[in-house]
Motif scaffolding. Structure first.
Motif, PDB file in Angstrom:
ATOM      1  N   ILE A 140      -8.824  63.487 -43.462  1.00 39.71           N
ATOM      2  CA  ILE A 140      -7.403  63.761 -43.248  1.00 39.71           C
ATOM      3  C   ILE A 140      -6.819  64.492 -44.451  1.00 39.71           C
ATOM      4  O   ILE A 140      -6.064  65.457 -44.313  1.00 39.71           O
ATOM      5  CB  ILE A 140      -6.626  62.462 -42.978  1.00 39.71           C
ATOM      6  CG1 ILE A 140      -7.141  61.776 -41.711  1.00 39.71           C
ATOM      7  CG2 ILE A 140      -5.126  62.742 -42.854  1.00 39.71           C
ATOM      8  CD1 ILE A 140      -7.063  62.619 -40.457  1.00 39.71           C
ATOM      9  N   ASP A 150      -8.165  58.343 -29.094  1.00 37.95           N
ATOM     10  CA  ASP A 150      -8.017  59.564 -29.893  1.00 37.95           C
ATOM     11  C   ASP A 150      -9.171  60.526 -29.631  1.00 37.95           C
ATOM     12  O   ASP A 150      -8.972  61.736 -29.484  1.00 37.95           O
ATOM     13  CB  ASP A 150      -7.945  59.225 -31.380  1.00 37.95           C
ATOM     14  CG  ASP A 150      -6.604  58.643 -31.786  1.00 37.95           C
ATOM     15  OD1 ASP A 150      -5.622  58.839 -31.040  1.00 37.95           O
ATOM     16  OD2 ASP A 150      -6.532  57.991 -32.845  1.00 37.95           O
ATOM     17  N   TRP A 171     -12.638  56.858 -35.431  1.00 41.34           N
ATOM     18  CA  TRP A 171     -11.547  57.573 -36.107  1.00 41.34           C
ATOM     19  C   TRP A 171     -12.080  58.845 -36.755  1.00 41.34           C
ATOM     20  O   TRP A 171     -11.449  59.905 -36.665  1.00 41.34           O
ATOM     21  CB  TRP A 171     -10.906  56.696 -37.181  1.00 41.34           C
ATOM     22  CG  TRP A 171     -10.296  55.422 -36.700  1.00 41.34           C
ATOM     23  CD1 TRP A 171      -9.949  55.086 -35.425  1.00 41.34           C
ATOM     24  CD2 TRP A 171      -9.963  54.287 -37.511  1.00 41.34           C
ATOM     25  NE1 TRP A 171      -9.422  53.820 -35.391  1.00 41.34           N
ATOM     26  CE2 TRP A 171      -9.424  53.311 -36.656  1.00 41.34           C
ATOM     27  CE3 TRP A 171     -10.078  54.008 -38.862  1.00 41.34           C
ATOM     28  CZ2 TRP A 171      -8.987  52.065 -37.127  1.00 41.34           C
ATOM     29  CZ3 TRP A 171      -9.645  52.773 -39.335  1.00 41.34           C
ATOM     30  CH2 TRP A 171      -9.096  51.814 -38.463  1.00 41.34           C
ATOM     31  N   TYR A 210     -12.793  58.810 -43.414  1.00 45.54           N
ATOM     32  CA  TYR A 210     -11.635  59.212 -42.615  1.00 45.54           C
ATOM     33  C   TYR A 210     -10.487  59.662 -43.518  1.00 45.54           C
ATOM     34  O   TYR A 210      -9.864  60.706 -43.282  1.00 45.54           O
ATOM     35  CB  TYR A 210     -11.183  58.049 -41.742  1.00 45.54           C
ATOM     36  CG  TYR A 210      -9.918  58.311 -40.955  1.00 45.54           C
ATOM     37  CD1 TYR A 210      -9.957  59.000 -39.749  1.00 45.54           C
ATOM     38  CD2 TYR A 210      -8.678  57.872 -41.427  1.00 45.54           C
ATOM     39  CE1 TYR A 210      -8.789  59.246 -39.024  1.00 45.54           C
ATOM     40  CE2 TYR A 210      -7.516  58.122 -40.718  1.00 45.54           C
ATOM     41  CZ  TYR A 210      -7.578  58.799 -39.518  1.00 45.54           C
ATOM     42  OH  TYR A 210      -6.410  59.046 -38.815  1.00 45.54           O
ATOM     43  N   VAL A 224       0.535  50.991 -38.784  1.00 45.76           N
ATOM     44  CA  VAL A 224       0.029  51.648 -37.572  1.00 45.76           C
ATOM     45  C   VAL A 224       0.997  51.505 -36.409  1.00 45.76           C
ATOM     46  O   VAL A 224       1.249  52.463 -35.665  1.00 45.76           O
ATOM     47  CB  VAL A 224      -1.378  51.135 -37.195  1.00 45.76           C
ATOM     48  CG1 VAL A 224      -1.362  49.673 -36.759  1.00 45.76           C
ATOM     49  CG2 VAL A 224      -1.985  52.003 -36.090  1.00 45.76           C
ATOM     50  N   ARG A 268       0.753  61.454 -42.891  1.00 45.37           N
ATOM     51  CA  ARG A 268       0.718  62.507 -41.876  1.00 45.37           C
ATOM     52  C   ARG A 268       2.005  62.558 -41.068  1.00 45.37           C
ATOM     53  O   ARG A 268       2.418  63.601 -40.595  1.00 45.37           O
ATOM     54  CB  ARG A 268      -0.459  62.272 -40.932  1.00 45.37           C
ATOM     55  CG  ARG A 268      -1.197  63.528 -40.580  1.00 45.37           C
ATOM     56  CD  ARG A 268      -2.568  63.272 -40.040  1.00 45.37           C
ATOM     57  NE  ARG A 268      -2.763  61.978 -39.457  1.00 45.37           N
ATOM     58  CZ  ARG A 268      -3.462  61.775 -38.343  1.00 45.37           C
ATOM     59  NH1 ARG A 268      -3.938  62.807 -37.681  1.00 45.37           N
ATOM     60  NH2 ARG A 268      -3.694  60.572 -37.893  1.00 45.37           N
ATOM     61  N   GLU A 269       2.663  61.404 -40.909  1.00 43.10           N
ATOM     62  CA  GLU A 269       3.893  61.334 -40.118  1.00 43.10           C
ATOM     63  C   GLU A 269       5.154  61.370 -40.982  1.00 43.10           C
ATOM     64  O   GLU A 269       6.216  61.766 -40.521  1.00 43.10           O
ATOM     65  CB  GLU A 269       3.907  60.041 -39.281  1.00 43.10           C
ATOM     66  CG  GLU A 269       2.727  59.886 -38.335  1.00 43.10           C
ATOM     67  CD  GLU A 269       2.600  61.038 -37.361  1.00 43.10           C
ATOM     68  OE1 GLU A 269       3.642  61.584 -36.914  1.00 43.10           O
ATOM     69  OE2 GLU A 269       1.458  61.428 -37.036  1.00 43.10           O
ATOM     70  N   ASN A 274       4.332  53.429 -37.168  1.00 48.00           N
ATOM     71  CA  ASN A 274       4.071  54.861 -36.991  1.00 48.00           C
ATOM     72  C   ASN A 274       4.129  55.269 -35.524  1.00 48.00           C
ATOM     73  O   ASN A 274       4.748  56.276 -35.163  1.00 48.00           O
ATOM     74  CB  ASN A 274       2.677  55.208 -37.531  1.00 48.00           C
ATOM     75  CG  ASN A 274       2.723  55.780 -38.928  1.00 48.00           C
ATOM     76  OD1 ASN A 274       3.786  56.126 -39.427  1.00 48.00           O
ATOM     77  ND2 ASN A 274       1.585  55.886 -39.563  1.00 48.00           N
ATOM     78  N   ASP A 306      -2.719  57.927 -42.700  1.00 46.54           N
ATOM     79  CA  ASP A 306      -2.008  58.043 -41.424  1.00 46.54           C
ATOM     80  C   ASP A 306      -0.494  58.075 -41.615  1.00 46.54           C
ATOM     81  O   ASP A 306       0.218  58.801 -40.920  1.00 46.54           O
ATOM     82  CB  ASP A 306      -2.396  56.891 -40.495  1.00 46.54           C
ATOM     83  CG  ASP A 306      -3.743  57.117 -39.828  1.00 46.54           C
ATOM     84  OD1 ASP A 306      -4.260  58.253 -39.896  1.00 46.54           O
ATOM     85  OD2 ASP A 306      -4.283  56.167 -39.230  1.00 46.54           O
ATOM     86  N   ALA A 341     -11.109  62.664 -35.853  1.00 43.55           N
ATOM     87  CA  ALA A 341     -10.506  63.472 -36.916  1.00 43.55           C
ATOM     88  C   ALA A 341     -11.283  64.768 -37.131  1.00 43.55           C
ATOM     89  O   ALA A 341     -10.695  65.836 -37.356  1.00 43.55           O
ATOM     90  CB  ALA A 341     -10.437  62.677 -38.213  1.00 43.55           C
ATOM     91  N   TYR A 375      -2.445  48.656 -43.082  1.00 46.29           N
ATOM     92  CA  TYR A 375      -2.815  49.297 -41.821  1.00 46.29           C
ATOM     93  C   TYR A 375      -2.110  48.588 -40.669  1.00 46.29           C
ATOM     94  O   TYR A 375      -1.513  49.218 -39.809  1.00 46.29           O
ATOM     95  CB  TYR A 375      -4.330  49.284 -41.594  1.00 46.29           C
ATOM     96  CG  TYR A 375      -4.682  49.982 -40.300  1.00 46.29           C
ATOM     97  CD1 TYR A 375      -4.722  51.370 -40.248  1.00 46.29           C
ATOM     98  CD2 TYR A 375      -4.926  49.272 -39.137  1.00 46.29           C
ATOM     99  CE1 TYR A 375      -5.001  52.032 -39.061  1.00 46.29           C
ATOM    100  CE2 TYR A 375      -5.214  49.917 -37.947  1.00 46.29           C
ATOM    101  CZ  TYR A 375      -5.248  51.297 -37.909  1.00 46.29           C
ATOM    102  OH  TYR A 375      -5.516  51.943 -36.731  1.00 46.29           O
TER     103      TYR A 375
END
Length: 367
Positions: A292, A70, A359, A288, A172, A234-235, A175, A231, A363, A168
């Motif tokens: 976000i 990332d 991360w 983090y 993850v 966000r999706e 996602n 996370d 970000a 997570y």
């Protein structure tokens, strides 16, 4: 005059958000996300594999690898991307034996790395590996235990175990599978699972016990939930049936975390125990989740942007001269004993700490 008022009403919120998030854009020398990310990402490229009992790639290495990718993408560092890709290449040949089996949440999340590399390279080899790990979380093996079959019959992953880490580890990879395929089944799986864990495990305070029978708020454990929700949200489409429930769980957790942040910006090994020591991996995960939330407009930018900045500036001095994050709590199983958490050993360079720092760096570079 009327047009001017309309203009201000329409654009003032965006102006204020932009002004307030400036706190997450300018940092003192040595503390910029690019400087920190560069140190940690290149540290990872040359690191040895982290293995479970010398056999399989550890999830903490996967988390760090994802973070380095990332960061490399945000900085358009083509050389770093190439080195990170080259690190994976032996898994197709001589290191294939190190690939984790597809029978546990901690193992299956390895597929998120392959799917992330597929998005970068469009190499179908990564897609094949990644989707195999994602799909096998919902494909019940013949030798599954009765309780695992029960979870599957209710529409959940057979790997469900009601540990907060799972939010997570499961989300993850689902996602990433959603990102590469656009198939809603993947994001639906992650959201359904997240609601289950929120309904069953989140305390009225917004935080999560390490386990139902261990009434302590262990920082890194809660960190998995914080990052997993950020996370996923966000999706997750805003019109998804589970969006409001997950956002509610996220926001109440963020409020509680802000209330427990130390004056210096860190969070303690046990979040609500003021006499405990500041722990870096949990702190980075919470930071983090704040970053976000501010960037997405879910959290008050002035309030949480300041908290995230304070945390980041407190985190950086914990990186030593070898580019290792220090004061990282070792892997920790549950135990109903407060002193046990206080006495846990602390490591430097453990991937549990390197990962969330990366991360955060990535970000903070988002525009």
């Amino acid at each position: 005059m009327c047009k001017k008022i309309i203009f201000l009403l329409c654009f003032l919120p965006f102006y204020l958000l932009s002004a307030q998030t400036n706190e997450l854009k300018k940092f003192p020398k040595g503390c910029s996300p690019k400087q920190v990310g560069n140190r940690l990402a290149y540290n990872f490229v040359n690191a040895r594999h982290d293995l479970y009992a010398g056999r399989y790639i550890h999830y903490a290495e996967v988390c760090t690898w994802n973070g380095a990718l990332d960061y490399a993408l945000k900085t358009n560092d083509r050389e770093l991307i190439k080195q990170l890709q080259n690190r994976f290449e032996p898994f197709f040949t001589r290191e294939k034996v190190l690939l984790p089996p597809m029978n546990h949440v901690d193992y299956n999340m390895f597929g998120s790395l392959a799917l992330k590399l597929y998005q970068i390279t469009n190499d179908k080899r990564y897609l094949e590996i990644g989707l195999a790990y994602a799909d096998s979380q919902w494909e019940v093996p013949v030798n599954a235990k009765p309780e695992e079959k029960d979870w599957a019959e209710k529409g959940y992953s057979w790997q469900t175990r009601m540990w907060i880490d799972d939010m997570y580890m499961i989300t993850v990879i689902q996602n990433e599978a959603y990102k590469v395929t656009g198939d809603p089944k993947y994001i639906d799986r992650a959201a359904k699972e997240m609601v289950l864990y929120l309904d069953e495990l989140q305390r009225p305070s917004g935080l999560f016990y390490h386990a139902p029978d261990v009434p302590y708020y262990w920082a890194r454990g809660d960190g998995w939930m914080a990052v997993g929700m950020a996370d996923l949200l966000r999706e997750l489409p805003k019109n998804h049936k589970n969006y409001v429930r997950i956002m509610e769980g996220y926001q109440v957790m963020m409020k509680s975390l802000k209330n427990h942040q130390r004056p210096d910006g860190m969070w303690n090994q046990l979040i609500d125990e003021p006499d405990f020591w500041p722990e870096t991996s949990g702190t980075a995960m919470f930071t983090y989740a704040f970053i976000i939330g501010v960037q997405q407009g879910w959290l008050n930018a002035s309030e949480y942007g300041s908290a995230a900045r304070k945390a980041w500036l407190a985190m950086v001095p914990f990186i030593d001269e070898r580019n290792n994050v220090t004061e990282v709590c070792v892997g920790t199983g549950k135990k109903n004993d407060k002193q046990y958490y206080y006495d846990r050993p602390r490591l430097a360079g453990d991937f549990h700490g390197q990962a969330p720092y990366l991360w955060c760096a990535a970000a903070l570079l988002r525009k």
